[in-house]
Design a protein around this motif. Structure first.
Motif, short mmCIF file in Angstrom:
data_model
loop_
_atom_site.label_atom_id
_atom_site.label_comp_id
_atom_site.label_asym_id
_atom_site.label_seq_id
_atom_site.Cartn_x
_atom_site.Cartn_y
_atom_site.Cartn_z
N LEU A 108 50.35 8.08 1.58
CA LEU A 108 50.65 8.28 3.00
C LEU A 108 51.54 9.50 3.13
CD1 LEU A 108 50.14 5.06 2.65
CD2 LEU A 108 51.15 4.93 4.90
N THR A 109 51.14 10.41 4.00
CA THR A 109 51.92 11.62 4.24
C THR A 109 52.54 11.48 5.62
OG1 THR A 109 50.34 12.86 2.91
CG2 THR A 109 51.79 14.14 4.34
N VAL A 110 53.86 11.37 5.64
CA VAL A 110 54.54 11.13 6.91
C VAL A 110 55.11 12.47 7.40
CG1 VAL A 110 56.35 9.80 8.09
CG2 VAL A 110 55.14 8.81 6.13
N ARG A 111 54.63 12.87 8.55
CA ARG A 111 55.07 14.16 9.08
C ARG A 111 56.52 14.05 9.56
NH1 ARG A 111 51.20 15.52 13.34
NH2 ARG A 111 52.57 14.49 14.81
N GLY A 112 57.30 15.08 9.28
CA GLY A 112 58.66 15.10 9.78
C GLY A 112 58.74 16.05 10.96
N PRO A 115 59.72 20.46 9.74
CA PRO A 115 58.95 20.76 8.53
C PRO A 115 59.65 21.73 7.58
CG PRO A 115 57.85 21.66 10.48
CD PRO A 115 59.09 21.01 10.97
N SER A 116 60.82 22.26 7.98
CA SER A 116 61.54 23.15 7.06
C SER A 116 62.30 22.32 6.01
CB SER A 116 62.52 24.05 7.82
OG SER A 116 63.62 23.27 8.25
N LEU A 117 62.39 21.02 6.24
CA LEU A 117 63.09 20.17 5.26
C LEU A 117 62.15 19.80 4.12
CD1 LEU A 117 65.00 17.77 7.68
CD2 LEU A 117 65.94 19.71 6.43
N GLN A 118 62.69 19.81 2.91
CA GLN A 118 61.85 19.48 1.74
C GLN A 118 61.51 17.99 1.74
OE1 GLN A 118 63.61 20.40 -2.05
NE2 GLN A 118 61.61 20.78 -2.97
N PRO A 119 60.26 17.64 1.51
CA PRO A 119 59.90 16.21 1.56
C PRO A 119 60.37 15.44 0.32
CG PRO A 119 57.98 17.52 0.97
CD PRO A 119 59.09 18.50 1.25
N TYR A 120 60.41 14.14 0.45
CA TYR A 120 60.71 13.26 -0.68
C TYR A 120 59.59 12.24 -0.79
CZ TYR A 120 62.35 9.98 2.94
OH TYR A 120 62.42 9.16 4.02
N MET A 121 59.68 11.36 -1.75
CA MET A 121 58.60 10.39 -1.92
C MET A 121 59.13 9.01 -2.30
SD MET A 121 55.01 10.78 -3.80
CE MET A 121 55.42 10.84 -5.49
N LEU A 122 58.58 7.99 -1.66
CA LEU A 122 58.88 6.59 -2.02
C LEU A 122 57.66 6.05 -2.75
CD1 LEU A 122 60.40 5.47 1.42
CD2 LEU A 122 61.62 6.29 -0.62
N MET A 123 57.90 5.45 -3.91
CA MET A 123 56.78 5.00 -4.75
C MET A 123 56.86 3.49 -5.03
SD MET A 123 56.97 7.77 -7.79
CE MET A 123 55.84 6.85 -8.82
N SER A 178 61.18 8.69 15.00
CA SER A 178 60.37 9.79 14.51
C SER A 178 61.10 10.45 13.35
CB SER A 178 60.17 10.79 15.65
OG SER A 178 59.69 12.01 15.13
N PRO A 179 60.60 10.31 12.11
CA PRO A 179 61.31 10.91 10.98
C PRO A 179 61.46 12.41 11.14
CG PRO A 179 59.57 9.45 10.23
CD PRO A 179 59.37 9.62 11.69
N LYS A 180 62.61 12.90 10.70
CA LYS A 180 62.87 14.34 10.78
C LYS A 180 62.38 15.02 9.50
CE LYS A 180 66.88 17.30 11.61
NZ LYS A 180 68.30 17.33 11.32
N ARG A 181 62.70 14.39 8.37
CA ARG A 181 62.31 14.96 7.07
C ARG A 181 60.95 14.40 6.68
NH1 ARG A 181 65.10 17.22 2.75
NH2 ARG A 181 67.08 16.94 3.83
N PRO A 182 60.00 15.25 6.33
CA PRO A 182 58.70 14.72 5.89
C PRO A 182 58.84 13.90 4.61
CG PRO A 182 58.73 17.15 5.86
CD PRO A 182 60.09 16.71 6.23
N PHE A 183 58.00 12.91 4.44
CA PHE A 183 58.00 12.18 3.17
C PHE A 183 56.63 11.61 2.84
CE2 PHE A 183 58.39 7.66 4.52
CZ PHE A 183 58.81 7.80 5.84
N PHE A 184 56.49 11.26 1.59
CA PHE A 184 55.24 10.67 1.10
C PHE A 184 55.51 9.24 0.66
CE2 PHE A 184 54.94 15.21 0.24
CZ PHE A 184 53.69 15.53 0.74
N ILE A 185 54.49 8.41 0.80
CA ILE A 185 54.55 7.07 0.20
C ILE A 185 53.37 7.01 -0.77
CG2 ILE A 185 54.33 4.60 0.64
CD1 ILE A 185 55.56 5.10 3.42
N ALA A 186 53.66 6.76 -2.04
CA ALA A 186 52.59 6.70 -3.04
C ALA A 186 52.54 5.29 -3.60
CB ALA A 186 52.86 7.71 -4.15
N LEU A 187 51.41 4.61 -3.40
CA LEU A 187 51.27 3.22 -3.84
C LEU A 187 50.18 3.15 -4.90
CD1 LEU A 187 51.34 1.65 -0.24
CD2 LEU A 187 53.28 2.03 -1.80
N GLY A 188 50.60 2.92 -6.14
CA GLY A 188 49.66 2.98 -7.26
C GLY A 188 48.95 1.66 -7.49
N HIS A 189 47.73 1.75 -8.04
CA HIS A 189 46.95 0.52 -8.30
C HIS A 189 46.79 0.22 -9.78
CE1 HIS A 189 43.66 3.42 -8.96
NE2 HIS A 189 43.10 2.46 -9.67
#
Ligand SMILES: CCCCCCCC/C=C\CCCCCCCC(=O)N[C@@H](Cc1ccc(O)cc1)C(=O)O
Ligand SMILES: [Zn+2]
Ligand SMILES: [Zn+2]
Length: 503
Positions: A108-112, A115-123, A178-189
């Protein structure tokens, strides 16, 4: 530029456009269009019930990874359908792009809004290790609630995290956040069978898009209670590194024959002696190298005399401390490369001298050693040319992620732990003794953090991959609250000004 969103990609036009599009999917006047104002992490009774029911439903889907070749693909697909239904706001939000990767994993790519902020990721991962009903108080895929606990395989490893991340985002979006900083959610199978089809593919996809992450957070450590004798207070351990691994197959080939006239030595005898030497000769104690020194230094103040003095003066007491740590399997795993004999195959019939004997040994490599060094040590310990060594799989220990006051991921986790769990006064960096999907993301960030905001006692640790895995309803609700706060903290984070002497 430190706060780079993406290293400008050639094939990332779609992603960039997605991030750059003006935010605000719910129309004028909504909180979303006003930007990210703080939302308190208070949930209604109805929401709390929905939260736990959603986790129970997730546990009921038997998403078992049996081996690299075999998993319950029907259940993996069903899980994808389940999360879409359980979190409709997430999956319908036009702030979020959802992609299925490697057939069953989810990105999941969550738009912030900035967009000048570096994204992070929740796994997190939603596959689980197998569980037969034997020994369980309730069937492992029942998701039954008993005495305030939700029972079942995956309750701690790691459907709790999958569901908590999506649940927190669902609740934030419902409240028009509305999130300010973009982030990713990565859910592995397929984390339980090494993550090559899930996490590795997601990582490759993000690399083709030129993504660089500020940090990521995955499973791998907890708020630990009763793990250290005489330390009654719980402490949060954020793992900043992870051990490497080596699966080594030892093999002996001999001429087969009739068991009535056996040779002096058989393949089984030679191999048994070799693996016994390995078990009896532990790898060197590496205590004193790596992040454990910082862990113990921070823990030292929490002990009474004389332990505080001993831990606070490792330059003097290092031999004693390292010997004490060797006595317990968990702390032993923190100070050395461990050697576990896990598979042994030999023999075809009771009256046949077996031609072939094979054993597999699983080493977890200390951050101060390399795969090559461990193989050399094994050769020296086995010291028998008749025993062939075959490396089945290996990877080096992971780099140590920063835990100083400029390390955004570490600081955000620390700040969120302090606000959600004010009773937890001790937060330390640590070593993850197991492996996680984070290793597939080393090219995307140097901020790899492993932390589950859940209290864990030694008996709970045994339930992970064991029997009677469970999470308390309260613990799970706090995990949702933690993610709810973490996402908002990431939006308001500003780098501390370095101290005078650091300038
Ligand atoms: C002084 C401080 C005391 C610290 C006590 C530390 C306690 C440890 C607490 C928690 C550690 C939890 C580690 C859980 C992460 C493990 C996840 C996992 O099981 N991963 C598999 C991955 C894997 C690896 C290889 C395969 O072929 C398949 C899967 C694992 O086996 O590591
Ligand atoms: Zn796991
Ligand atoms: Zn696991």
């Amino acid at each position: 530029m430190a706060e780079l969103l993406v290293i400008l990609p050639t094939r990332a036009a779609v992603l960039l456009l997605f991030f750059a599009t003006v935010s605000g999917s719910t129309g004028p006047g909504s909180r979303e269009s006003r930007g990210s104002s703080r939302i308190p992490s208070q949930f209604s009774e109805e929401e709390r019930v929905a939260m736990k029911e959603a986790l129970k439903g997730a546990i009921r889907i038997p998403t078992v990874s049996f081996s690299h070749e075999e998993s319950n693909t029907t259940a993996l697909a069903e899980f994808g359908e389940y999360i879409r239904k359980a979190f409709p706001t997430v999956f319908h939000s036009n702030l979020i792009q959802h992609e299925v990767v490697g057939k069953y994993s989810h990105l999941l790519t969550v738009r912030g809004s900035d967009p000048s902020l570096q994204p992070y990721m929740l796994m997190a991962h939603f596959d689980v290790v197998p569980a037969s009903e034997e020994g369980w108080e309730v069937p492992p895929f029942s998701g039954l609630e008993q005495n305030g606990f939700i029972h079942g395989r995956g309750a701690l490893d790691n459907k709790n995290s999958v569901m908590a991340v999506l649940q927190a985002l669902e609740l934030l979006l419902i409240r028009k956040y509305s999130p300010k900083r973009p982030f990713f959610i990565a859910l592995g199978h397929d984390e339980e069978v090494s993550g090559t089809k899930g996490a590795q593919q997601i990582s490759a996809l993000l690399q083709t898009r030129g993504v660089q992450l500020a940090f990521l957070v995955d499973e791998g450590s907890f708020i630990l209670e009763d793990f250290i004798p005489n330390l009654k207070k719980p402490f949060a351990m954020i793992s900043v590194t992870e051990k490497g691994a080596l699966d080594l197959m030892l093999q002996v080939n001999m001429t087969p024959g009739h068991s009535s006239a056996p040779p002096k030595e058989t393949s089984i005898g030679i191999l048994s002696a070799a693996v016994s030497r390995l078990e009896q000769t532990p790898m060197p104690n590496m205590f004193g190298n790596g992040p454990l020194k910082k862990t113990l230094k921070l823990l030292a103040n929490e002990f009474s005399f004389p332990t505080n003095i001993i831990l606070g003066n490792l330059w003097l007491f290092r031999p004693i401390v390292s010997r004490v740590m060797e006595r317990n399997p968990i702390t032993n795993a923190l100070v050395r490369t461990t050697t576990a004999l896990t598979m042994f195959n030999a023999g075809i019939k009771v009256n046949v001298i077996p031609p072939l004997a094979q054993a597999t040994v699983n080493f977890r490599i200390h951050p101060s050693q390399t795969v090559h060094e461990v193989v050399e040590l094994v050769q020296n310990i086995v010291a028998d040319d008749r025993v062939q060594l075959h490396v089945l799989r290996s990877f080096e220990p992971l780099p140590v992620s920063p835990s100083d006051d400029q390390a955004m991921g570490y600081q955000l986790l620390q700040q969120t732990i302090q606000s959600v769990f004010p009773e937890v006064k001790i937060i330390v960096p640590g070593i993850c003794i197991g492996n996680t999907d984070t290793r597939h993301y080393v090219n995307l960030t140097n901020g790899l953090y492993r932390f589950n905001p859940v209290f864990l006692k030694p008996q709970d640790f045994s339930s992970v991959h064991g029997i009677n895995e469970k999470i308390s309803v309260e613990s799970y609700q706090n995990q949702v609250k933690f993610i709810f706060e973490l996402i908002q903290n990431a939006d308001t984070y500003s780098k501390p000004v370095p101290h005078q002497h650091e300038l």
